[in-house]
Design a protein around this motif. Structure first.
Motif, PDB file in Angstrom:
ATOM      1  N   VAL A 131     -10.069   1.546  -1.242  1.00 12.62           N
ATOM      2  CA  VAL A 131      -8.768   1.070  -0.779  1.00 12.62           C
ATOM      3  C   VAL A 131      -7.979   2.254  -0.224  1.00 12.62           C
ATOM      4  O   VAL A 131      -7.547   3.136  -0.968  1.00 12.62           O
ATOM      5  N   SER A 132      -7.834   2.275   1.092  1.00 11.96           N
ATOM      6  CA  SER A 132      -7.024   3.287   1.758  1.00 11.96           C
ATOM      7  C   SER A 132      -5.633   2.684   1.995  1.00 11.96           C
ATOM      8  O   SER A 132      -5.056   2.098   1.086  1.00 11.96           O
ATOM      9  N   SER A 133      -5.113   2.788   3.202  1.00 16.67           N
ATOM     10  CA  SER A 133      -3.756   2.328   3.471  1.00 16.67           C
ATOM     11  C   SER A 133      -3.467   2.460   4.956  1.00 16.67           C
ATOM     12  O   SER A 133      -4.163   3.209   5.671  1.00 16.67           O
ATOM     13  N   VAL A 134      -2.446   1.764   5.417  1.00 17.08           N
ATOM     14  CA  VAL A 134      -1.906   2.061   6.738  1.00 17.08           C
ATOM     15  C   VAL A 134      -1.524   3.539   6.803  1.00 17.08           C
ATOM     16  O   VAL A 134      -1.627   4.186   7.845  1.00 17.08           O
ATOM     17  N   GLY A 135      -1.116   4.082   5.652  1.00 16.17           N
ATOM     18  CA  GLY A 135      -0.818   5.504   5.563  1.00 16.17           C
ATOM     19  C   GLY A 135      -2.029   6.386   5.782  1.00 16.17           C
ATOM     20  O   GLY A 135      -1.893   7.601   5.912  1.00 16.17           O
ATOM     21  N   GLY A 136      -3.212   5.802   5.834  1.00 18.07           N
ATOM     22  CA  GLY A 136      -4.416   6.535   6.180  1.00 18.07           C
ATOM     23  C   GLY A 136      -4.732   6.482   7.659  1.00 18.07           C
ATOM     24  O   GLY A 136      -5.731   7.056   8.113  1.00 18.07           O
ATOM     25  N   LEU A 137      -3.876   5.794   8.418  1.00 19.77           N
ATOM     26  CA  LEU A 137      -4.098   5.622   9.854  1.00 19.77           C
ATOM     27  C   LEU A 137      -2.985   6.201  10.707  1.00 19.77           C
ATOM     28  O   LEU A 137      -3.220   6.592  11.849  1.00 19.77           O
ATOM     29  N   VAL A 138      -1.761   6.227  10.183  1.00 19.83           N
ATOM     30  CA  VAL A 138      -0.620   6.715  10.943  1.00 19.83           C
ATOM     31  C   VAL A 138       0.103   7.784  10.131  1.00 19.83           C
ATOM     32  O   VAL A 138      -0.111   7.925   8.929  1.00 19.83           O
ATOM     33  N   GLY A 139       0.979   8.505  10.797  1.00 18.58           N
ATOM     34  CA  GLY A 139       1.640   9.617  10.126  1.00 18.58           C
ATOM     35  C   GLY A 139       3.045   9.351   9.639  1.00 18.58           C
ATOM     36  O   GLY A 139       3.619  10.198   8.954  1.00 18.58           O
ATOM     37  N   ALA A 140       3.599   8.195   9.949  1.00 24.00           N
ATOM     38  CA  ALA A 140       4.999   7.954   9.610  1.00 24.00           C
ATOM     39  C   ALA A 140       5.174   6.820   8.613  1.00 24.00           C
ATOM     40  O   ALA A 140       6.208   6.185   8.559  1.00 24.00           O
ATOM     41  N   ALA A 141       4.146   6.572   7.804  1.00 27.39           N
ATOM     42  CA  ALA A 141       4.224   5.461   6.855  1.00 27.39           C
ATOM     43  C   ALA A 141       4.559   5.904   5.438  1.00 27.39           C
ATOM     44  O   ALA A 141       5.140   5.135   4.671  1.00 27.39           O
ATOM     45  N   ASP A 142       4.214   7.133   5.075  1.00 23.40           N
ATOM     46  CA  ASP A 142       4.334   7.584   3.689  1.00 23.40           C
ATOM     47  C   ASP A 142       4.649   9.077   3.657  1.00 23.40           C
ATOM     48  O   ASP A 142       4.850   9.697   4.696  1.00 23.40           O
ATOM     49  N   GLY A 143       4.688   9.652   2.448  1.00 19.25           N
ATOM     50  CA  GLY A 143       4.883  11.083   2.304  1.00 19.25           C
ATOM     51  C   GLY A 143       3.599  11.846   2.561  1.00 19.25           C
ATOM     52  O   GLY A 143       2.531  11.265   2.739  1.00 19.25           O
ATOM     53  N   PRO A 144       3.652  13.186   2.584  1.00 20.13           N
ATOM     54  CA  PRO A 144       2.486  13.985   2.980  1.00 20.13           C
ATOM     55  C   PRO A 144       1.284  13.881   2.050  1.00 20.13           C
ATOM     56  O   PRO A 144       0.139  13.829   2.517  1.00 20.13           O
ATOM     57  N   SER A 145       1.491  13.867   0.748  1.00 17.35           N
ATOM     58  CA  SER A 145       0.346  13.827  -0.163  1.00 17.35           C
ATOM     59  C   SER A 145      -0.361  12.481  -0.097  1.00 17.35           C
ATOM     60  O   SER A 145      -1.598  12.421  -0.061  1.00 17.35           O
ATOM     61  N   TYR A 146       0.399  11.409  -0.061  1.00 19.89           N
ATOM     62  CA  TYR A 146      -0.201  10.073   0.038  1.00 19.89           C
ATOM     63  C   TYR A 146      -0.905   9.909   1.386  1.00 19.89           C
ATOM     64  O   TYR A 146      -2.038   9.413   1.455  1.00 19.89           O
ATOM     65  N   THR A 147      -0.248  10.344   2.456  1.00 20.79           N
ATOM     66  CA  THR A 147      -0.826  10.234   3.797  1.00 20.79           C
ATOM     67  C   THR A 147      -2.129  11.021   3.890  1.00 20.79           C
ATOM     68  O   THR A 147      -3.136  10.525   4.403  1.00 20.79           O
ATOM     69  N   ALA A 148      -2.115  12.250   3.408  1.00 20.01           N
ATOM     70  CA  ALA A 148      -3.324  13.081   3.459  1.00 20.01           C
ATOM     71  C   ALA A 148      -4.452  12.456   2.650  1.00 20.01           C
ATOM     72  O   ALA A 148      -5.607  12.415   3.085  1.00 20.01           O
ATOM     73  N   SER A 149      -4.125  11.958   1.468  1.00 26.08           N
ATOM     74  CA  SER A 149      -5.162  11.391   0.601  1.00 26.08           C
ATOM     75  C   SER A 149      -5.782  10.146   1.216  1.00 26.08           C
ATOM     76  O   SER A 149      -7.004   9.957   1.160  1.00 26.08           O
ATOM     77  N   LYS A 150      -4.969   9.297   1.817  1.00 29.89           N
ATOM     78  CA  LYS A 150      -5.489   8.044   2.352  1.00 29.89           C
ATOM     79  C   LYS A 150      -6.229   8.256   3.680  1.00 29.89           C
ATOM     80  O   LYS A 150      -7.186   7.530   3.975  1.00 29.89           O
ATOM     81  N   HIS A 151      -5.823   9.231   4.494  1.00 30.51           N
ATOM     82  CA  HIS A 151      -6.630   9.600   5.658  1.00 30.51           C
ATOM     83  C   HIS A 151      -8.000  10.105   5.199  1.00 30.51           C
ATOM     84  O   HIS A 151      -9.035   9.760   5.786  1.00 30.51           O
ATOM     85  N   ALA A 152      -8.000  10.933   4.164  1.00 37.54           N
ATOM     86  CA  ALA A 152      -9.255  11.502   3.670  1.00 37.54           C
ATOM     87  C   ALA A 152     -10.176  10.430   3.108  1.00 37.54           C
ATOM     88  O   ALA A 152     -11.405  10.541   3.234  1.00 37.54           O
ATOM     89  N   VAL A 153      -9.622   9.399   2.489  1.00 31.81           N
ATOM     90  CA  VAL A 153     -10.446   8.308   1.957  1.00 31.81           C
ATOM     91  C   VAL A 153     -11.247   7.639   3.077  1.00 31.81           C
ATOM     92  O   VAL A 153     -12.417   7.282   2.895  1.00 31.81           O
TER      93      VAL A 153
END
Length: 261
Positions: free
Chosen positions: A140-162
């Motif tokens: 389970v990733s997130s929209v935060g794993g696809l775009v840069g303006a959905a979440d904070g940096p740690s969540y965004t980085a983690s979900k892109h990496a997933v």
């Protein structure tokens, strides 16, 4: 979709998208084994599934510990003889804090749960799936794993990496009969802020909301609403089912049109 006879493990299955997935899989005939940290919620989940006639059990597991994840998976495989599916759902949220507001402790805690925990789950599941030549993993990733303006940096980085992790493992193990895919939910009606505050403890930031006005949702999401957790659970069930036999290495976005804009 008939999941009768399937054994599916899921982390973070006691609340939100995870619980909805457990309930749907159990209602579809699967035996579901849940690993998480929220014991009261885990007990409530088991009761609800049992009342509905399904099979689910809860075990306390901290996904930041590879030893605990390995023990969780090994015990389920020993008890039921196989693992047909594994869902890496456990995650914590960073409250939309900025880069300058992100402490070392918050960064490490979010990455440890969301990314390391997903890796540990994949590795533990593969140890049992590869010898049998079959298995399905859903991360389970997130929209935060696809775009840069959905979440904070740690969540965004983690979900892109997933998503990257999902693609790599999918390519590496496709020939052994293992399918690995990701799901990217958009805005979902869950209590992720409250639960993340509890799970992060002293590392938790102030959990901000999205925007300061009441018009952000229709401006951001073409469907103009949040999804129910059950709407994500149906996507996860499909990816775990035999109907998804030729699907691997993909991410499925369920975001009401957010990333289509």
């Amino acid at each position: 979709m008939d999941m009768s006879g399937k054994v599916v493990l899921i982390t973070g299955g006691e609340t939100g998208i995870g619980r909805a997935t457990v309930e749907l899989l159990a209602a579809s005939g699967a035996r579901v084994v849940v690993g998480g940290l929220l014991e009261d919620e885990g007990a409530a989940m088991m009761t609800a599934v049992s009342v509905a006639g399904g099979l689910a059990e809860f075990h306390k597991v901290d996904v930041r510990s590879s030893a605990e994840v390995d023990a969780f998976v090994d015990a389920a495989a020993s008890a039921y003889g196989k693992i047909d599916g594994f869902v890496n759902n456990a995650a914590v949220f960073d409250g939309f804090v900025t880069c300058l507001e992100t402490t070392d402790a918050l960064w490490n805690h979010v990455l440890d749960v969301n990314l390391r925990g997903t890796f540990f789950g994949c590795r533990a599941a593969l140890r049992h799936m590869v010898p049998t030549g079959a298995g399905r993993i859903v991360n389970v990733s997130s929209v935060g794993g696809l775009v840069g303006a959905a979440d904070g940096p740690s969540y965004t980085a983690s979900k892109h990496a997933v998503i990257g992790l999902t693609k790599q493992i999918a390519c590496a193990y496709a020939a052994q009969g293992i399918a690995v895919n990701a799901v990217c939910p958009g805005v979902i009606a869950t209590e992720i802020r409250k639960n993340s505050t509890r799970l992060l403890g002293d590392d938790a930031p102030k959990m901000a909301g999205v925007g300061v006005d009441t018009d952000w949702l229709p401006r951001t999401v073409p469907m103009g609403r949040k999804a129910a957790p059950s709407e994500i659970a149906t996507v996860i069930r499909f990816l775990l089912s035999d109907e998804a036999s030729y699907v691997t290495g993909q991410y499925f976005t369920a975001d009401g049109g957010w990333t289509a804009k």
